[in-house]
Design a protein around this motif. Structure first.
Motif, mmCIF file in Angstrom:
data_model
loop_
_atom_site.group_PDB
_atom_site.id
_atom_site.type_symbol
_atom_site.label_atom_id
_atom_site.label_comp_id
_atom_site.label_asym_id
_atom_site.label_seq_id
_atom_site.Cartn_x
_atom_site.Cartn_y
_atom_site.Cartn_z
ATOM 1 N N ARG A 1 -3.067 -7.377 -5.800
ATOM 2 C CA ARG A 1 -2.931 -5.756 -5.503
ATOM 3 C C ARG A 1 -3.706 -5.338 -6.343
ATOM 4 O O ARG A 1 -4.775 -4.482 -6.037
ATOM 5 N N SER A 2 -3.808 -5.488 -7.731
ATOM 6 C CA SER A 2 -4.985 -5.035 -8.612
ATOM 7 C C SER A 2 -6.715 -5.308 -8.663
ATOM 8 O O SER A 2 -7.160 -4.176 -8.401
ATOM 9 N N VAL A 3 -6.597 -7.028 -8.174
ATOM 10 C CA VAL A 3 -8.202 -7.687 -7.566
ATOM 11 C C VAL A 3 -8.643 -6.429 -6.288
ATOM 12 O O VAL A 3 -9.886 -5.669 -6.991
ATOM 13 N N ALA A 4 -7.629 -6.104 -5.243
ATOM 14 C CA ALA A 4 -8.066 -5.142 -4.312
ATOM 15 C C ALA A 4 -8.404 -3.938 -4.880
ATOM 16 O O ALA A 4 -8.907 -2.935 -4.410
ATOM 17 N N SER A 5 -7.518 -2.794 -5.899
ATOM 18 C CA SER A 5 -7.617 -1.476 -6.254
ATOM 19 C C SER A 5 -8.456 -1.649 -7.125
ATOM 20 O O SER A 5 -8.448 -0.341 -7.551
ATOM 21 N N ILE B 1 0.559 1.648 6.526
ATOM 22 C CA ILE B 1 0.105 0.311 7.065
ATOM 23 C C ILE B 1 0.543 -0.345 5.939
ATOM 24 O O ILE B 1 0.271 -0.167 4.868
ATOM 25 N N LEU B 2 1.356 -1.650 5.815
ATOM 26 C CA LEU B 2 1.793 -2.578 5.610
ATOM 27 C C LEU B 2 0.755 -3.520 4.544
ATOM 28 O O LEU B 2 0.236 -4.393 5.383
ATOM 29 N N LEU B 3 0.524 -3.707 3.107
ATOM 30 C CA LEU B 3 0.004 -5.171 2.991
ATOM 31 C C LEU B 3 0.041 -6.365 2.114
ATOM 32 O O LEU B 3 1.089 -5.868 1.648
ATOM 33 N N GLY B 4 0.157 -7.678 1.822
ATOM 34 C CA GLY B 4 0.699 -8.574 1.165
ATOM 35 C C GLY B 4 0.162 -9.577 1.685
ATOM 36 O O GLY B 4 -0.559 -10.193 2.663
ATOM 37 N N LEU B 5 1.044 -11.156 1.556
ATOM 38 C CA LEU B 5 0.944 -12.125 1.888
ATOM 39 C C LEU B 5 1.344 -13.028 2.676
ATOM 40 O O LEU B 5 2.789 -12.836 3.061
ATOM 41 N N VAL B 6 0.694 -13.555 2.987
ATOM 42 C CA VAL B 6 1.858 -15.021 4.555
ATOM 43 C C VAL B 6 1.483 -16.393 4.463
ATOM 44 O O VAL B 6 0.294 -16.610 4.550
ATOM 45 N N ILE C 1 6.820 -14.204 3.774
ATOM 46 C CA ILE C 1 5.866 -12.793 3.580
ATOM 47 C C ILE C 1 6.469 -12.658 2.275
ATOM 48 O O ILE C 1 7.238 -11.130 1.850
ATOM 49 N N VAL C 2 4.773 -11.814 1.531
ATOM 50 C CA VAL C 2 5.133 -10.881 0.359
ATOM 51 C C VAL C 2 4.400 -9.869 0.421
ATOM 52 O O VAL C 2 3.082 -9.260 0.731
ATOM 53 N N VAL C 3 5.648 -8.866 1.053
ATOM 54 C CA VAL C 3 4.610 -7.238 0.867
ATOM 55 C C VAL C 3 4.824 -6.443 -0.059
ATOM 56 O O VAL C 3 5.183 -6.525 -0.886
ATOM 57 N N VAL C 4 3.292 -6.739 -0.802
ATOM 58 C CA VAL C 4 2.832 -6.083 -1.688
ATOM 59 C C VAL C 4 2.321 -4.519 -1.861
ATOM 60 O O VAL C 4 2.239 -3.888 -3.027
ATOM 61 N N ASP C 5 1.941 -3.774 -0.725
ATOM 62 C CA ASP C 5 1.029 -2.858 -1.135
ATOM 63 C C ASP C 5 0.907 -2.261 0.381
ATOM 64 O O ASP C 5 1.411 -2.540 1.375
#
Length: 756
Positions: free
Chosen positions: A515-519, A631-636, A643-647
């Motif tokens: 999330r930090s890398v993206a934002s 929308i929801l963002l995360g890891l799969v 599924i990790v819902v992150v952002d």
């Protein structure tokens, strides 16, 4: 005031030869120092001497007997650019005080004014500095501030530059320690003593260690080192230790042992030191004394331990003379005081590194690559941790560029070779074990891995593999995990540490990191290495990154220090340290972390970030009475069905928000998702949709919501990609998961999460 006769014969100031002496006289003659008066100048063949009178400002209560006026002789070397010697001439000057050096035989004191080498002082050594420090020394002695309470204790003796190296337990061990030959190091002798059992029987034993522990010694003046055994006897007599009897007893014990009588003795003294008479032992000082070229046999005869039997025609090495108490003079046995360097003890490593560790931490390190090997090496040198290294890889030639191992380990397993290397750092104190296995496929060694992980205090992933980190997180042990890895360019190091109760897991920390890398704009390009890799073999995967050893060392050191500092606290941590290779600057980027909560939906698990749920609930409230969404963002992870819902991403500008209705727009959304995917190399991805329901309306799909889910299903069914639809209501959060045409759903009560 009764004074001793100064050194040398009286000369005129014009006859002085030493530059420092001349400048000191010139300084005094210009009346720059009203508290200093020159009495006379003297000289010997190699010394210029100034006899000066100095005024001392005194307190009414004096801890040390310093007089209002002291007479000091200052000795300057004519032929050597060295620090002058400062000798009080008062006959009753208090010599047994701190920062005073005392001769063994003549008991003449000299003052120790500086604790740094003259080489460091020379560039600023002026008459003003010299006289000001002399006055300061005398006044600080009076009020007891000369030696600070937290300052280490003074050494017992002044030594030569000769070094001997001994095992750390040599002074108390019953073993015999010997040294064969000597190494010349810039004119200095270095002897390394080892157990006699380690030496070949055919070897000629040239030096033998004669070790004793003395009674406790209270902090006092420094003494000049004795130059013969008689002076050493007198010095030790002051602390109630009879070196003559101790040596006689030792020689009587060893006189039948092979080869020792013809060895040169090196006396080792272990001196326990106290700050005051009533305080406990604070430190231990070791001193060695090389007994010239005289051998044990000659010393034994002088002490009356035995006589040379051959003089009486008896074919035997010696005859004990237990009743003979007549001793020859020990002055004939010249000795040289030598610096003693005990081999490093495990508990001393931390002290030398500036750390204070409690009980040793047990760590399992997954990965013995460049970063892993460096961190374990530095940790061992710092005295941190007992390590079990897990790795399956073999050391290849190109690994030597960045690894702590070298060509000697080629074709050997990294874990095994690293264990051997680290355990050689501290003799007799192994701190590393090894397990050679593939963490992803341990096979028959699963029990070995399980036992190691269950026995650890902390599991540290340094594999630089997302799959391995997740595998470690999924292991059934409840032990705390951490992860340390470099980004692809090798310019940044990432540190992730779970909290003590593991309510923040590596899943949560990985999600927060992406999330930090993206934002975070500062992390632009963090996961995108534009440097072409180097090929080291013929295989399609035989490539490696271009990262220098100095960069590995720098960032590994940062990573280890963060691990050492943070593991003692219960909180979770995620942070990135970015290095600028051109300027050398290091910048820390803290990553916000929060606990997670897991929902089970069919065969899948959904890991929600609690701060994200709080954010969605707040978005819902702020938009009332309208509905909102995004929308929801995360890891799969398909392997672990996690599924990790992150952002989340907010509703685009063309979205429609009304009471009881929300339609998510599309403006700019595709570009945003593309940018996020590139920044996180595809790890942070689209998971599905979320929207809110107003107060009084259940968090359950309406007909419109079913249509939205149907659209998701039509787009993704059969793709083996999971997709979510989440509804945030007043009291709960509802989630439906679709996967290859099947779907399941669950709800979380917001009140239980303290978010309603």
């Amino acid at each position: 005031m009764n004074t001793q006769k100064p050194t040398g014969e009286i000369v005129s100031p014009e006859e002085l030869r030493a530059p420092y002496a001349k400048s000191a006289v010139n300084y005094i003659s210009h009346n720059f120092t009203p508290y200093i008066r020159l009495i006379e100048c003297r000289a010997t063949d190699h010394l210029d001497v100034l006899v000066v009178e100095i005024d001392v400002e005194l307190y009414q209560d004096r801890l040390i007997d310093i007089q209002p006026t002291e007479i000091i002789e200052i000795l300057f070397g004519v032929d050597a650019d060295t620090l002058p010697i400062f000798r009080p001439l008062r006959t009753d000057f208090p010599i047994d005080t701190l920062h005073v050096m005392v001769g063994i035989a003549d008991r003449r004191p000299s003052l120790c004014l500086w604790d740094i080498p003259f080489e460091e002082l020379r560039s600023r050594f002026t008459p003003y500095l010299m006289f000001a420090r002399l006055k300061e020394w005398l006044e600080q002695s009076v009020d007891g501030t000369l030696h600070a309470a937290d300052q280490p204790l003074e050494p017992v003796l002044i030594s030569s530059g000769v070094q001997i190296i001994i095992p750390f337990d040599a002074a108390r061990s019953q073993d015999r320690y010997v040294a064969i030959g000597s190494a010349e190091l810039d004119g200095e002798i270095a002897l390394h003593f080892v157990r006699q059992s380690q030496i070949s029987e055919e070897a000629s034993l040239q030096h033998v260690l004669v070790a004793f522990r003395t009674p406790e010694l209270t902090h006092r003046a420094v003494h000049y080192a004795p130059t013969n055994l008689e002076e050493l006897r007198l010095f030790l007599e002051d602390i109630d230790f009879d070196i003559r009897s101790a040596l006689k007893s030792w020689i009587s014990q060893v006189q039948q042992e092979s080869g020792l009588l013809d060895s040169i003795p090196v006396i080792l003294l272990e001196l326990p030191k106290k700050r005051t008479e009533d305080s406990p032992v604070e430190s231990t000082e070791y001193w060695g004394f090389m007994v010239g070229e005289k051998k044990v046999r000659a010393l034994g005869e002088a002490l009356g331990a035995f006589i040379d039997a051959s003089a009486y025609g008896i074919e035997a090495p010696a005859i004990l003379l237990n009743s003979n108490e007549e001793y020859q003079s020990l002055e004939a046995f010249e000795i040289l005081a030598v610096n003693v360097n005990p081999e490093i003890r495990k508990d001393f490593l931390a002290s030398l590194s500036g750390y204070k560790f409690g009980e040793r931490l047990s760590l399992v390190a997954i990965g013995a690559g460049a970063v892993g090997s460096k961190i374990i090496e530095i940790a061992a040198r710092c005295g941190f941790g007992e390590w079990t290294v897990v790795d399956k890889d073999v050391f290849l030639p190109h690994n030597a560029v960045r690894h702590v191992l070298g060509n000697w380990s080629i074709a050997e397993h990294k874990a095994e070779s690293l264990k051997e290397f680290i355990n050689c750092l501290v003799p007799g104190c192994p701190v590393t074990k090894s397990i050679v296995l593939d963490i992803k496929n341990p096979g028959k060694r699963q029990e070995v891995l399980d036992h190691a992980l269950d026995a650890a205090d902390l599991i540290l992933d340094m594999s630089a593999s997302v799959a391995v980190a997740r595998q470690i997180c999924e292991h059934t042990t409840n032990k705390r995990r951490a992860s340390l890895f470099l980004n692809p360019s090798g310019r940044d190091i990432v540190f992730l540490l779970e909290n003590a109760d593991r309510s923040i897991t590596l899943w949560d920390l990985e999600g927060a990191y992406y999330r930090s890398v993206a934002s975070n704009a500062f992390l632009q390009g963090h996961l995108n290495d534009e440097t072409a890799p180097t090929r080291y073999g013929n295989g399609c995967r035989d490539v490696t990154a271009r990262i220098s050893a100095d960069q590995i060392a720098t960032l590994s050191g940062i990573g280890l220090r963060q691990l050492i500092q943070h593991q003692q606290f219960d909180t979770g941590v995620a942070a990135i340290w970015h290095s600028d290779l051109h300027t050398g600057e290091i910048k820390k980027i803290s990553v916000p972390v929060a606990p997670g909560i897991t929902s089970k939906i069919g065969q899948w698990r959904i890991r929600w970030n609690l701060s994200l749920i709080h954010h969605l609930a707040r978005e819902r409230k702020e938009n009332l009475p309208n509905e909102t969404g995004g929308i929801l963002l995360g890891l799969v992870d398909l392997e672990h069905q996690m599924i990790v819902v992150v952002d989340s991403q907010p509703a685009p500008a063309d979205s429609v928000k009304r009471p009881h209705f929300f339609e998510r727009g599309t403006t700019g959304l595709a570009d945003t998702l593309d940018i996020i995917a590139k920044k996180t190399v595809g790890q942070l991805r689209y998971l599905g949709e979320w929207h809110s329901h107003p107060d009084g309306v259940m968090a359950y799909p309406s007909q419109d919501d079913e249509a939205v889910f149907g659209h998701l299903e039509a787009c993704l069914a059969g793709s083996s990609e999971p997709y979510l639809m989440t509804i945030v209501g007043q009291d709960e959060i509802f989630t439906r998961l679709g996967y290859d045409g099947d779907n399941d759903e669950t709800s979380l009560a917001l009140q239980e999460l303290h978010l309603s």
